[in-house]
Scaffold this active site. Structure first.
Site, PDB file in Angstrom:
ATOM      1  N   GLY A  24      -5.914  26.185 -34.203  1.00 29.31           N
ATOM      2  CA  GLY A  24      -5.659  27.488 -34.803  1.00 29.31           C
ATOM      3  C   GLY A  24      -5.995  27.554 -36.273  1.00 29.31           C
ATOM      4  N   LEU A  25      -6.651  26.518 -36.804  1.00 32.48           N
ATOM      5  CA  LEU A  25      -6.976  26.523 -38.225  1.00 32.48           C
ATOM      6  C   LEU A  25      -8.385  27.055 -38.433  1.00 32.48           C
ATOM      7  CD1 LEU A  25      -5.579  23.082 -39.361  1.00 32.48           C
ATOM      8  CD2 LEU A  25      -4.572  25.320 -39.685  1.00 32.48           C
ATOM      9  N   ASP A  39       0.805  -1.222   0.000  1.00 35.40           N
ATOM     10  CA  ASP A  39       0.000   0.000   0.000  1.00 35.40           C
ATOM     11  C   ASP A  39       0.837   1.270   0.000  1.00 35.40           C
ATOM     12  OD1 ASP A  39      -2.261  -1.450  -0.115  1.00 35.40           O
ATOM     13  OD2 ASP A  39      -3.020  -0.964   1.877  1.00 35.40           O
ATOM     14  N   ASP A  77     -12.693  33.327 -34.803  1.00 34.80           N
ATOM     15  CA  ASP A  77     -11.908  32.093 -34.715  1.00 34.80           C
ATOM     16  C   ASP A  77     -12.667  30.952 -34.053  1.00 34.80           C
ATOM     17  OD1 ASP A  77      -9.913  33.345 -35.920  1.00 34.80           O
ATOM     18  OD2 ASP A  77      -8.571  33.472 -34.196  1.00 34.80           O
TER      19      ASP A  77
END
Length: 514
Positions: free
Chosen positions: A418-419, A36, A283
């Site tokens: 970011g496309l 443990d 965006d």
């Protein structure tokens, strides 16, 4: 008994370790077998803390079971006190040691140590990690306050109102940074933080909790029980809004103003977050209406669902939690959205629900991240259980104005890479963005290999794609093309169609777009 490979929460003694590790001057003596001790790694390897947890294990082995395991505990507790000299010691048993019924609390009391010893009764086979943390925090708070004879808040005498921040622990999802953000937020409206607990607090600090004017409950899973006891004992009110997201942060500040006796009209009406404007920007508008599945602990799942619905324009199609103690709140939130909540700690049920709902975005824990990766779906981590990457070196809260900025970046930017749409169209035929390449942000598992159906050969009774339909399908941006293919094939199969035509493709699009 159900055996499983992965679990959302550890046993309750791991919750107790989170409290002991978060605090100073507390030592935990845990009656546990040798294996443990794995729990140490959660803190030193996952959270990357510089010191190992303040835990002494009895580490009995199989050969010890034929002798006096109780004596092992007595020796371990006495040596732990002499070596670490804590202000308070907590004692308990792990799930394995619980079967021995050695009674660590009674054994520690018989040692008559010169410090308070708080025994923990944590039923390992009925409760989980967050409950164990909550119970440990409550027991420690009650023991230290009662021992010190603490009283309620003194008169303000012209000083600023002050509050306690309750709930942050070790191994918490962004707890460290949330405390910093909320402390700054409160200071900005004229409220001082009296004690932060359990993170960074000493037992002496717990004894001072009653001196604050009210309590801020950051994580109800950990702090709700303690806050209720503080209200019964000292008359302290508590906040009920968790400030994750723009709307929740505004409601939280209004609630604090009321508890602190401040003028709500004097609160700043301009946020310091860029999320509202960014969420309306060009965006991100093409994320509007994306179907999101949300799962995590109750606090973060409920907050994420509200942000997804009301601040980022997603459509929440599934909501659930593994926090059974807060199932009622999550069920109510799901019912308000017109569907049933998923309350489970079985990741296979979560996987099945994701497969059934076919969301376009998954907001969940590291468990859901693995599931989403297998399905080729984008995913953002919003809740524990966590992995090493969820403890960044940088400042990255989830709460307050800056938390909203972090959430925007975490949810939106990795999903879009970011496309923008016009770039997708411009580079549609580029070899780098071919189906074979797959979306790079989803890793190697997301690489879209040509399916047998795409090659013109039906598989397992799947409908055959006509050439013109296949050509039309390739006009769809690559990151949703696989989803469009699966939806169309399901649509056609459900109607007994053997060939998918252009008309079938657009009929399916209209069907799933409703």
């Amino acid at each position: 008994m159900q055996l499983t490979v992965w679990t959302y929460e550890g046993p309750p003694h791991v919750g107790a370790m989170r409290i002991a590790t978060a605090m100073k001057g507390v030592h935990y003596v845990l009656h546990a077998p040798q294996g443990d001790t794995y729990a140490d790694l959660l803190f030193t390897m996952i959270e990357r803390l510089p010191d190992r947890p303040p835990v002494t294990y009895t580490t009995f082995q199989a050969r010890d079971l034929g002798s006096d395991t109780a004596d092992l505990f007595r020796v371990a507790a006495r040596e732990a006190y002499e070596r670490f000299r804590p202000e308070v010691m907590i004692v308990g048993a792990s799930c394995t040691a619980e079967l021995l019924q050695d009674d660590p609390g009674g054994l520690a009391k018989a040692l008559d140590l010169p410090i308070p010893v708080v025994p923990l009764e944590l039923p390992s086979y009925q409760k989980k990690e967050n409950w164990g943390a909550s119970e440990t925090f409550y027991r420690l708070t009650r023991a230290t306050c009662e021992r010190s004879g603490a009283s309620g808040p003194p008169p303000r005498d012209g000083r600023r109102p002050r509050c306690n921040l309750l709930g942050p622990t070790a191994l918490g999802f962004r707890h460290r940074d949330d405390v910093r953000e909320i402390t700054t937020l409160l200071a900005g409206i004229g409220v001082d933080v009296h004690v932060v607990a359990p993170l960074g607090a000493t037992p002496s600090d717990l004894a001072r909790l009653g001196e604050a004017n009210f309590n801020v409950v950051l994580y109800p899973e950990i702090a709700a029980t303690t806050a209720r006891w503080l209200e019964r004992t000292f008359g302290q009110k508590s906040t009920t809004t968790v400030p994750i997201g723009i709307g929740a942060t505004r409601r939280f500040l209004a609630e604090v103003a009321e508890l602190a006796g401040l003028d709500p009209a004097a609160l700043p009406d301009q946020t310091a977050s860029r999320l509202p404007w960014y969420a309306r920007s060009v965006d991100s508008t093409y994320l509007t209406g994306k179907r999101a599945f949300v799962f995590g602990d109750a606090t973060h799942a409920l907050a994420a669902a509200d942000i997804a619905d009301h601040e980022l324009g997603f459509e929440v199609v599934g909501l659930g939690t593994y926090s059974r103690e807060f199932a009622r709140e999550v069920r109510a939130a799901a019912q308000a959205r017109g569907f049933e909540a998923l309350i489970t700690d079985d990741y296979l049920e979560v996987e099945a629900r994701i497969a059934e709902l076919q969301p376009e975005i998954v907001l969940g824990s590291q468990m859901e991240r693995h599931i989403a990766k297998r399905f080729g779906l984008p995913c953002a981590v919003i809740s524990g259980p966590t992995h090493v990457e969820d403890y960044p070196a940088r400042y990255a809260p989830q709460m307050g104005w800056e938390g909203a900025n972090v959430i925007f970046d975490t949810w939106v930017h990795p999903l879009t890479m970011g496309l923008e749409e016009h770039l997708l169209a411009m580079f549609r035929e580029d070899r780098e963005f071919s189906d074979e390449a797959g979306p790079s942000h989803l890793g190697a598992h997301a690489a879209a290999h040509p399916t047998p159906a795409a090659s013109g050969e039906p598989v397992d009774g799947s409908p055959l794609w006509a050439d013109e339909a296949e050509h039309e399908l390739r006009k769809i941006p690559f990151f949703v093309r696989g989803k469009a293919r699966r939806n169309t094939e399901s649509f056609a199969a459900a109607r007994g169609m053997t060939t998918i035509t252009v008309e079938t493709l657009y009929d399916a699009k209209a069907h799933y777009g409703r």
